[in-house]
Design a protein around this motif. Structure first.
Motif: not given
Length: 214
Positions: A73-90
């Motif tokens: 949404k904000d076009q600013d993808i942070s490292k924390d957001e990538l980590t959060d999504m990685f954990d979700t996929l796991r």
């Protein structure tokens, strides 16, 4: 003669949903196999979800879609957001749950009974993945209620465990954080381990609950 078209459509939808969730589990395995998750992989996941959203009402796929769209949404993808999504996929690829069922934080070392959860001047740490949204959503909720957030330290008051945690939490990427919190408790530090449901209920009741527990 009985009209079976609706019945056929229903069975067809169930088969599509099962196939799509199976594909998602396989996709999650592939995206997390190298223990990293990149912007390009997030973009690929988003495209897959967009294509498959219209043909399913499975809660795992729909929640994952909402979470990915929130990140973009904000076009600013942070490292924390990538980590959060990685954990979700796991969590999705864990394989220890029935397809289509959301995970519940069971057999976790949660405080029993649930402590009084206050927010003003209290420090929160979040572990796992959350039905309420991204890690950023959780942080914003805490800030709005007068609290702070950060990594797990001896000054943490509440460790919140996400709904997607399963009985295999000790083997999960966030298991070490929970173990550390238990060690703090054993040393007599006043840290509480609570689940997402308790956190959400307390947040919804604030500040009424605070006014009646002083």
């Amino acid at each position: 003669m009985r009209d079976t078209s609706k019945l056929h459509n229903l069975f067809g939808r169930v088969r599509v949903t099962d196939r799509q969730v199976s594909e998602l589990v396989g996709l999650a395995h592939g995206l997390t196999a190298d223990d990293r998750f990149t912007h390009d992989e997030l973009d690929y996941l988003r495209k897959w979800l967009v294509v498959n959203m219209e043909a399913t009402n499975n809660p795992i796929i729909s929640k994952l879609y909402e979470r990915v769209e929130e990140i973009f949404k904000d076009q600013d993808i942070s490292k924390d957001e990538l980590t959060d999504m990685f954990d979700t996929l796991r969590s999705v690829s864990g394989g220890d749950f029935e397809l289509g069922e959301l995970q519940k934080a069971t057999s976790l070392p949660l405080c029993d009974p649930v402590p009084v959860i206050k927010f003003q001047d209290k420090r929160f740490c979040f572990s796992g993945t959350f039905l309420m949204g991204t890690r950023k959503n959780c942080h914003q909720k805490v800030e709005a209620l007068g609290g702070t957030f950060g990594s797990l330290t001896q000054k943490t008051n509440f460790l919140v465990v996400g709904t997607y945690a399963t009985e295999s939490w000790i083997q999960s990427s966030f298991g070490r954080k929970i173990e550390k919190a238990v060690q703090y408790q054993d040393r007599g530090l006043p840290i509480h381990i609570i689940n997402e449901t308790s956190f959400s209920q307390a947040a919804a009741a604030w500040p009424f609950r605070e006014a009646n527990t002083n």
